[in-house]
Design a protein around this motif. Structure first.
Motif, PDB file in Angstrom:
ATOM      1  N   MET A 199       1.303  -0.951  -0.009  1.00 50.89           N
ATOM      2  CA  MET A 199       0.514   0.142   0.054  1.00 50.89           C
ATOM      3  C   MET A 199       0.747   0.886  -0.050  1.00 50.89           C
ATOM      4  SD  MET A 199      -2.884   0.711   2.718  1.00 50.89           S
ATOM      5  CE  MET A 199      -4.196   0.235   2.102  1.00 50.89           C
ATOM      6  N   ILE A 200       0.550   2.083  -1.143  1.00 46.30           N
ATOM      7  CA  ILE A 200       1.188   3.752  -0.726  1.00 46.30           C
ATOM      8  C   ILE A 200       1.311   4.257   0.356  1.00 46.30           C
ATOM      9  CG2 ILE A 200       1.351   5.587  -1.751  1.00 46.30           C
ATOM     10  CD1 ILE A 200       0.455   3.867  -4.435  1.00 46.30           C
ATOM     11  N   ILE A 211      -7.525   7.311  -4.620  1.00 39.88           N
ATOM     12  CA  ILE A 211      -8.554   6.889  -4.736  1.00 39.88           C
ATOM     13  C   ILE A 211      -9.293   5.715  -4.827  1.00 39.88           C
ATOM     14  CG2 ILE A 211      -9.856   7.630  -7.261  1.00 39.88           C
ATOM     15  CD1 ILE A 211      -6.514   8.297  -6.485  1.00 39.88           C
ATOM     16  N   HIS A 212     -10.441   6.188  -4.346  1.00 41.58           N
ATOM     17  CA  HIS A 212     -10.495   4.788  -3.742  1.00 41.58           C
ATOM     18  C   HIS A 212     -12.305   4.785  -2.800  1.00 41.58           C
ATOM     19  CE1 HIS A 212     -10.789   5.798   1.093  1.00 41.58           C
ATOM     20  NE2 HIS A 212     -10.727   6.150   0.734  1.00 41.58           N
ATOM     21  N   ASP A 231      -8.262   2.874  -5.687  1.00 42.31           N
ATOM     22  CA  ASP A 231      -8.739   0.479  -5.413  1.00 42.31           C
ATOM     23  C   ASP A 231      -9.869   0.803  -4.789  1.00 42.31           C
ATOM     24  OD1 ASP A 231      -8.371   0.902  -1.988  1.00 42.31           O
ATOM     25  OD2 ASP A 231      -6.699   2.173  -2.639  1.00 42.31           O
ATOM     26  N   HIS A 232     -10.569  -0.187  -5.027  1.00 38.67           N
ATOM     27  CA  HIS A 232     -11.798  -0.581  -4.597  1.00 38.67           C
ATOM     28  C   HIS A 232     -12.728   0.138  -5.486  1.00 38.67           C
ATOM     29  CE1 HIS A 232      -9.543  -3.055  -1.541  1.00 38.67           C
ATOM     30  NE2 HIS A 232     -10.534  -3.649  -1.304  1.00 38.67           N
ATOM     31  N   ASN A 233     -12.742   0.248  -6.636  1.00 42.18           N
ATOM     32  CA  ASN A 233     -13.746   1.463  -7.704  1.00 42.18           C
ATOM     33  C   ASN A 233     -14.310   0.216  -8.204  1.00 42.18           C
ATOM     34  OD1 ASN A 233     -12.761   4.099  -6.766  1.00 42.18           O
ATOM     35  ND2 ASN A 233     -11.066   3.429  -7.052  1.00 42.18           N
ATOM     36  N   TYR A 234     -15.729   0.999  -8.781  1.00 42.06           N
ATOM     37  CA  TYR A 234     -16.539   0.329  -9.494  1.00 42.06           C
ATOM     38  C   TYR A 234     -16.974   1.064 -10.728  1.00 42.06           C
ATOM     39  CZ  TYR A 234     -19.941  -3.225 -10.767  1.00 42.06           C
ATOM     40  OH  TYR A 234     -20.478  -4.282 -11.395  1.00 42.06           O
ATOM     41  N   ILE A 235     -15.992   0.418 -11.853  1.00 42.38           N
ATOM     42  CA  ILE A 235     -16.196   1.574 -12.965  1.00 42.38           C
ATOM     43  C   ILE A 235     -17.653   0.899 -13.973  1.00 42.38           C
ATOM     44  CG2 ILE A 235     -15.094   1.805 -15.087  1.00 42.38           C
ATOM     45  CD1 ILE A 235     -13.165   2.503 -13.430  1.00 42.38           C
ATOM     46  N   HIS A 279      -5.632  -1.508  -8.061  1.00 41.28           N
ATOM     47  CA  HIS A 279      -5.848  -2.587  -7.403  1.00 41.28           C
ATOM     48  C   HIS A 279      -6.826  -2.836  -6.894  1.00 41.28           C
ATOM     49  CE1 HIS A 279      -5.509  -1.650  -3.209  1.00 41.28           C
ATOM     50  NE2 HIS A 279      -4.791  -1.097  -3.300  1.00 41.28           N
ATOM     51  N   HIS A 280      -7.942  -3.865  -6.455  1.00 39.94           N
ATOM     52  CA  HIS A 280      -9.685  -4.521  -6.908  1.00 39.94           C
ATOM     53  C   HIS A 280     -10.498  -3.455  -7.166  1.00 39.94           C
ATOM     54  CE1 HIS A 280      -6.743  -6.242  -3.627  1.00 39.94           C
ATOM     55  NE2 HIS A 280      -7.435  -7.412  -3.388  1.00 39.94           N
ATOM     56  N   ASN A 281      -9.735  -3.029  -8.264  1.00 38.23           N
ATOM     57  CA  ASN A 281     -11.126  -2.226  -9.007  1.00 38.23           C
ATOM     58  C   ASN A 281     -12.095  -3.571 -10.132  1.00 38.23           C
ATOM     59  OD1 ASN A 281      -9.533   0.646  -8.625  1.00 38.23           O
ATOM     60  ND2 ASN A 281      -8.713  -0.628  -8.749  1.00 38.23           N
ATOM     61  N   VAL A 282     -13.321  -3.269 -10.169  1.00 45.88           N
ATOM     62  CA  VAL A 282     -13.695  -3.461 -11.174  1.00 45.88           C
ATOM     63  C   VAL A 282     -14.546  -3.140 -12.350  1.00 45.88           C
ATOM     64  CG1 VAL A 282     -16.385  -4.860 -11.539  1.00 45.88           C
ATOM     65  CG2 VAL A 282     -15.046  -4.907  -9.413  1.00 45.88           C
TER      66      VAL A 282
END
Length: 531
Positions: free
Chosen positions: A1-2, A308-309, A336-340, A357-360
């Motif tokens: 993680m940054i 941006i999450h 991360d963890h964004n839904y597109i 990471h962990h985006n849809v």
């Protein structure tokens, strides 16, 4: 993680309860008085009176002050501040009071013009202030920056004139956005913006430049504007639980301008210059004509250490619009963890040392407004500077008209390259196609789950443990070859380009591939997400 300092900022600023005997709240009511000092709900003042106090009595907002707009009302306004500074314990706040819908702060102006006939179905009126969006009798009109207007390119602004295409003399009401910014902050710090509907800026609803420590939350931002929020040379800003909606639903067809994707509506959040330690979370980004979120810079320090999450992105109602784009010296950002879903062109993930990471990403279509394959889930390009050391891991990418992930060497720059990026543990489903039709003929399509061309400036990429599920076997286009997954894995380290390829599979394992449960990620993204 940054790692960033955003969490410390949240604890020290956004969660503080402010109290000070010296601070004042100024209540603004469109039905208020033109004679009060604005300091109580019972004697709220009009916007005219508030502006009078500011300009004639030198009222200056101080640390701990608040400006409260009455709910259910609309204010034609442009607030411009330079050196407006709260403190960590006493921020300056702009908020709502009373009952009802969020107060609307807008730059939209209604006019009833007398049109001049310019010939060829072109009509004009004088308009000193540049506008970016136009409505005629309540219906938004299509923008064009071509000289020739048409039914597909209705209006343009040039030389302080607004031109409109109409076969007969236009009648009725015209609305234009006539305030460049609705809220404009320079050299300012410790500002809260909460529970407002901020819309109708010719350029942007909110601009923040050379500033720090802002908290923007629970607001509606960007309707009828060119941009939602522009952030330039600023840091420590939180944008949380907002609906960042362009209110834009026009469908353009090419060509509409010399820059074919320009629809007059741009980015929901646009970062420029040197920007760091920004958190953008739990927002809805809707129908932005370039990108929901965009960051690009050549600044030596760059756009960096931002997160941006848990945002929701869509451009479902327009002809061109992506969710996320960053390039140039954008580095060490975490997305991360964004839904597109339902976007009309590719996400651009450039820069260096970023972590996606962990985006849809679900349902990406080609656009008519640009040539080439644009419906890629992710595009990695040498757009402004070299693109390297990025990690794209544990994402779910599905139902893309183009490639799931595409490496695009633009060939614009001889010194810039795409190298040492890692693509691992992603799940690609139904990405690209085996064939495409052109002029009635069938051709092999290069844009499949993975597209990596043969260019020498695209080198040293790593592809580990990705799952690729498709209804055809050769799911990868790799350096002039159409490959099955087995053939792709066999290329590990045996090519002069230094690519590392292993462990990719046609079998999806939810424990090791992709972002996780799609429905859960969607439920936890955007303004309606539970904490």
């Amino acid at each position: 993680m940054i790692r960033t300092n955003i969490s410390l900022y949240l604890l020290s600023f956004a969660l503080i309860t402010v109290s000070s005997v010296e601070a004042s709240t100024y209540y603004i009511d469109s039905n208020g008085s033109d004679k009060t000092d604005c300091k109580s709900k019972e004697y709220a003042c009009t916007l005219k009176q508030f502006n009078y106090l500011k300009s004639n009595l030198e009222l200056s907002l101080i640390a701990g002050d608040s400006v409260a707009f009455k709910r259910g009302q609309r204010f034609y306004i442009s607030l411009n501040f330079n050196n407006l500074n709260g403190t960590k314990k006493q921020p300056i706040s702009f908020l709502a009071y009373g009952d009802g819908e969020k107060p609307i702060l807008t730059g939209i102006k209604k006019i009833y013009p007398e049109w001049k006939n310019e010939g060829n179905s072109h009509w004009s009126i004088p308009l000193d202030v540049r506008t970016s969006r136009v409505w005629h009798n309540g219906e938004e009109q299509k923008y064009a920056n071509l000289d020739d207007l048409s039914k597909e390119a209705i209006w343009r602004w040039k030389d302080k004139k607004l031109y409109l295409y109409s076969v007969s003399k236009p009648k009725g009401e015209l609305q234009v956005n006539s305030k460049y910014y609705i809220m404009n902050f320079k050299n300012s710090s410790y500002i809260n913006i909460e529970d407002l509907d901020i819309r109708g800026g010719t350029n942007a609803s909110i601009k923040i430049a050379n500033s720090r420590c802002f908290n923007i939350k629970n607001s509606i931002i960007g309707k009828n504007s060119g941009y939602g929020i522009v952030i330039k040379n600023s840091n420590y800003i939180v944008v949380k639980r907002n609906t960042i909606d362009a209110n834009f639903k026009l469908i353009y067809k090419a060509p509409i301008s010399s820059k074919k994707e320009n629809q007059g509506v741009h980015d929901g959040i646009d970062m420029r210059g040197e920007v760091s330690n920004i958190e953008i979370s739990y927002n809805d980004f809707i129908n932005w004509g370039h990108a929901g979120f965009m960051a690009t810079t050549k600044d030596p320090n760059g756009i960096s250490y931002n997160r941006i999450h848990h945002n929701y992105f869509t451009a479902k109602d327009i002809a061109y619009g992506r969710a996320i784009g960053y390039s140039g010296n954008s580095h060490h950002n975490e997305i991360d963890h964004n839904y597109i879903e339902k976007i009309q062109t590719q996400n651009q993930l450039n820069g260096h040392d970023n972590y996606f990471h962990h985006n849809v990403i679900d349902d990406v279509k080609d656009t008519e407004l640009k040539k080439g394959q644009q419906g890629n889930g992710i595009s990695i390009e040498d757009y402004a500077l070299s693109t390297y050391n990025n990690r794209i891991t544990y994402n779910t990418i599905e139902n893309t008209q183009g490639a799931g992930i595409a490496f695009i060497a633009l060939g614009k720059h001889t010194t810039e390259q795409i190298f040492s990026n890692t693509i691992s543990h992603n799940y690609f489903f139904n990405c690209g196609s085996e064939y495409i039709m052109k002029n009635g003929k069938r051709y092999k399509n290069r844009f499949r789950a993975i597209y990596l061309p043969h260019y020498s400036d695209v080198k040293g990429q790593s592809f580990y443990d990705n799952a690729i599920v498709s209804d055809f076997n050769q799911t990868i286009y790799y350096r002039k070859e159409y490959l099955t997954i087995k053939e792709f894995n066999s290329k590990n380290r045996i090519n002069k380009n230094g690519d590392k390829i292993k462990g990719n599979s046609s079998i999806f394992n939810p424990n090791t591939h992709g972002a996780g449960d799609k429905s859960e990620i969607k439920r936890e993204a955007g303004v309606d997400a539970p904490f």
